[in-house]
Design a protein around this motif. Structure first.
Motif, mmCIF file in Angstrom:
data_model
loop_
_atom_site.group_PDB
_atom_site.id
_atom_site.type_symbol
_atom_site.label_atom_id
_atom_site.label_comp_id
_atom_site.label_asym_id
_atom_site.label_seq_id
_atom_site.Cartn_x
_atom_site.Cartn_y
_atom_site.Cartn_z
ATOM 1 N N PHE A 34 28.584 42.044 48.468
ATOM 2 C CA PHE A 34 29.608 43.105 48.039
ATOM 3 C C PHE A 34 30.275 43.290 49.591
ATOM 4 O O PHE A 34 29.703 43.602 50.682
ATOM 5 C CB PHE A 34 28.716 44.322 47.762
ATOM 6 C CG PHE A 34 29.157 45.327 47.672
ATOM 7 C CD1 PHE A 34 30.266 45.622 46.659
ATOM 8 C CD2 PHE A 34 29.143 46.507 48.656
ATOM 9 C CE1 PHE A 34 31.067 46.909 46.529
ATOM 10 C CE2 PHE A 34 29.787 47.693 48.346
ATOM 11 C CZ PHE A 34 30.816 47.674 47.561
ATOM 12 N N SER A 35 31.562 43.827 49.465
ATOM 13 C CA SER A 35 32.208 44.329 50.545
ATOM 14 C C SER A 35 33.285 45.367 50.109
ATOM 15 O O SER A 35 34.143 45.293 49.119
ATOM 16 C CB SER A 35 33.046 43.329 51.263
ATOM 17 O OG SER A 35 33.947 43.920 52.028
ATOM 18 N N LEU A 73 43.324 32.166 28.450
ATOM 19 C CA LEU A 73 42.302 33.251 28.229
ATOM 20 C C LEU A 73 42.403 33.898 29.507
ATOM 21 O O LEU A 73 42.475 33.357 30.646
ATOM 22 C CB LEU A 73 40.925 32.513 28.168
ATOM 23 C CG LEU A 73 39.688 33.697 28.225
ATOM 24 C CD1 LEU A 73 39.724 34.365 27.269
ATOM 25 C CD2 LEU A 73 38.574 32.908 28.682
ATOM 26 N N LEU A 74 42.514 35.377 29.463
ATOM 27 C CA LEU A 74 42.715 36.116 30.442
ATOM 28 C C LEU A 74 41.467 36.790 30.854
ATOM 29 O O LEU A 74 40.705 37.432 29.957
ATOM 30 C CB LEU A 74 43.728 37.383 30.298
ATOM 31 C CG LEU A 74 44.166 38.150 31.266
ATOM 32 C CD1 LEU A 74 44.536 37.598 32.802
ATOM 33 C CD2 LEU A 74 44.732 39.375 30.956
ATOM 34 N N VAL A 75 40.741 36.867 32.104
ATOM 35 C CA VAL A 75 39.450 37.276 32.496
ATOM 36 C C VAL A 75 39.802 38.433 33.454
ATOM 37 O O VAL A 75 40.513 38.104 34.517
ATOM 38 C CB VAL A 75 38.570 36.168 32.702
ATOM 39 C CG1 VAL A 75 37.440 36.855 33.655
ATOM 40 C CG2 VAL A 75 38.381 35.179 32.261
ATOM 41 N N GLU A 76 39.540 39.613 33.314
ATOM 42 C CA GLU A 76 39.557 40.650 34.109
ATOM 43 C C GLU A 76 38.211 41.458 34.269
ATOM 44 O O GLU A 76 37.674 41.685 33.548
ATOM 45 C CB GLU A 76 40.304 41.558 33.546
ATOM 46 C CG GLU A 76 41.882 41.138 33.228
ATOM 47 C CD GLU A 76 42.708 41.994 32.367
ATOM 48 O OE1 GLU A 76 43.522 42.696 33.045
ATOM 49 O OE2 GLU A 76 42.617 42.260 31.137
ATOM 50 N N PHE A 77 37.895 41.690 35.538
ATOM 51 C CA PHE A 77 36.869 42.711 35.862
ATOM 52 C C PHE A 77 36.914 43.433 37.330
ATOM 53 O O PHE A 77 38.003 42.829 37.727
ATOM 54 C CB PHE A 77 35.514 42.002 36.031
ATOM 55 C CG PHE A 77 35.564 40.619 36.765
ATOM 56 C CD1 PHE A 77 35.053 40.864 38.002
ATOM 57 C CD2 PHE A 77 35.832 39.471 36.229
ATOM 58 C CE1 PHE A 77 35.126 39.590 38.717
ATOM 59 C CE2 PHE A 77 35.833 38.384 37.106
ATOM 60 C CZ PHE A 77 35.390 38.532 38.584
ATOM 61 N N THR A 78 36.258 44.185 37.990
ATOM 62 C CA THR A 78 36.272 44.750 39.198
ATOM 63 C C THR A 78 35.063 44.414 39.822
ATOM 64 O O THR A 78 34.079 44.670 39.533
ATOM 65 C CB THR A 78 36.472 46.438 38.934
ATOM 66 O OG1 THR A 78 37.528 46.416 38.281
ATOM 67 C CG2 THR A 78 36.655 46.881 40.419
ATOM 68 N N ALA A 79 35.306 43.809 41.035
ATOM 69 C CA ALA A 79 34.255 43.452 42.118
ATOM 70 C C ALA A 79 34.730 42.882 43.105
ATOM 71 O O ALA A 79 35.803 43.246 43.711
ATOM 72 C CB ALA A 79 33.458 42.123 41.400
ATOM 73 N N SER A 80 33.850 42.599 44.100
ATOM 74 C CA SER A 80 34.294 42.270 45.588
ATOM 75 C C SER A 80 33.489 40.645 45.829
ATOM 76 O O SER A 80 32.739 40.251 44.907
ATOM 77 C CB SER A 80 33.850 42.784 46.704
ATOM 78 O OG SER A 80 32.279 43.068 46.632
ATOM 79 N N GLY A 81 34.020 39.899 46.846
ATOM 80 C CA GLY A 81 33.520 38.982 47.196
ATOM 81 C C GLY A 81 34.400 37.657 47.006
ATOM 82 O O GLY A 81 34.178 36.623 46.509
ATOM 83 N N TRP A 82 35.696 37.695 47.878
ATOM 84 C CA TRP A 82 36.758 36.648 47.431
ATOM 85 C C TRP A 82 36.378 35.448 47.868
ATOM 86 O O TRP A 82 36.690 34.652 46.819
ATOM 87 C CB TRP A 82 37.859 37.267 47.994
ATOM 88 C CG TRP A 82 38.566 38.407 48.154
ATOM 89 C CD1 TRP A 82 39.274 39.294 48.982
ATOM 90 C CD2 TRP A 82 38.538 39.523 46.882
ATOM 91 N NE1 TRP A 82 39.842 40.452 48.651
ATOM 92 C CE2 TRP A 82 39.063 40.651 47.195
ATOM 93 C CE3 TRP A 82 37.882 39.682 45.727
ATOM 94 C CZ2 TRP A 82 39.323 41.944 46.354
ATOM 95 C CZ3 TRP A 82 37.974 40.380 44.839
ATOM 96 C CH2 TRP A 82 38.793 41.689 45.202
ATOM 97 N N VAL A 83 35.884 35.316 48.707
ATOM 98 C CA VAL A 83 35.487 33.876 49.151
ATOM 99 C C VAL A 83 34.292 33.139 48.077
ATOM 100 O O VAL A 83 34.523 31.956 47.442
ATOM 101 C CB VAL A 83 34.721 33.670 50.620
ATOM 102 C CG1 VAL A 83 34.132 32.485 50.659
ATOM 103 C CG2 VAL A 83 35.861 33.880 51.684
ATOM 104 N N GLU A 84 33.536 34.028 47.824
ATOM 105 C CA GLU A 84 32.546 33.530 46.651
ATOM 106 C C GLU A 84 33.185 33.132 45.392
ATOM 107 O O GLU A 84 32.821 32.151 44.699
ATOM 108 C CB GLU A 84 31.464 34.451 46.651
ATOM 109 C CG GLU A 84 30.147 34.076 45.871
ATOM 110 C CD GLU A 84 28.922 35.173 45.801
ATOM 111 O OE1 GLU A 84 27.976 34.478 45.242
ATOM 112 O OE2 GLU A 84 29.101 36.259 46.426
ATOM 113 N N MET A 85 34.115 33.998 45.006
ATOM 114 C CA MET A 85 34.884 33.603 43.781
ATOM 115 C C MET A 85 35.608 32.555 44.153
ATOM 116 O O MET A 85 35.786 31.869 43.077
ATOM 117 C CB MET A 85 36.036 34.782 43.720
ATOM 118 C CG MET A 85 35.175 36.239 43.173
ATOM 119 S SD MET A 85 36.532 37.406 42.985
ATOM 120 C CE MET A 85 35.474 38.957 42.797
#
Length: 120
Positions: A34-35, A73-85
């Protein structure tokens, strides 16, 4: 935790904040990272070829899945962790496109080129 080689008990006590809710806290991150600086809207589009498999994944507990007219398919959400993604998205090859955020687009491009120097 896989790198812990020795543990030792202490007399120091820890009192959890009674208002802390792990379910709520866990929605701020993608995986374990988390950031505040990286927290924001995430939008990915999976090709029609990958959509059936992607539809079975729970990428994030708050995700919204939208079937597009072209079969993608479009996937949407709110979160952090760009490198992990980016680490996760690399397994999808060219069957996933990052639409948001621009920082994740750049990082995924760097990962695909082998330029990211971060250990898991």
């Amino acid at each position: 935790m896989d790198r812990i080689s020795k543990i030792q008990g202490t007399a120091t006590l820890f009192a959890r904040d009674p208002d802390f809710d792990i379910e709520t806290y866990s929605t701020f991150a993608f995986g374990s990272y988390f950031s505040e600086e990286e927290h924001g809207l995430v939008r990915w589009r999976f090709t029609s070829r990958a959509a059936p498999v992607a539809r079975e994944f729970v990428f994030h507990p708050t995700q919204v899945l939208t079937d597009m007219a072209d079969g993608s398919l479009l996937v949407e959400f709110t979160a952090s962790g760009w490198v992990e993604m980016a680490w996760h998205l690399i397994i999808w090859g060219n069957d996933v496109e990052v639409l948001e955020p621009p920082e994740l687009i750049s990082i995924l491009d760097e990962v695909r080129r082998g330029e990211v120097k971060v250990l898991p």
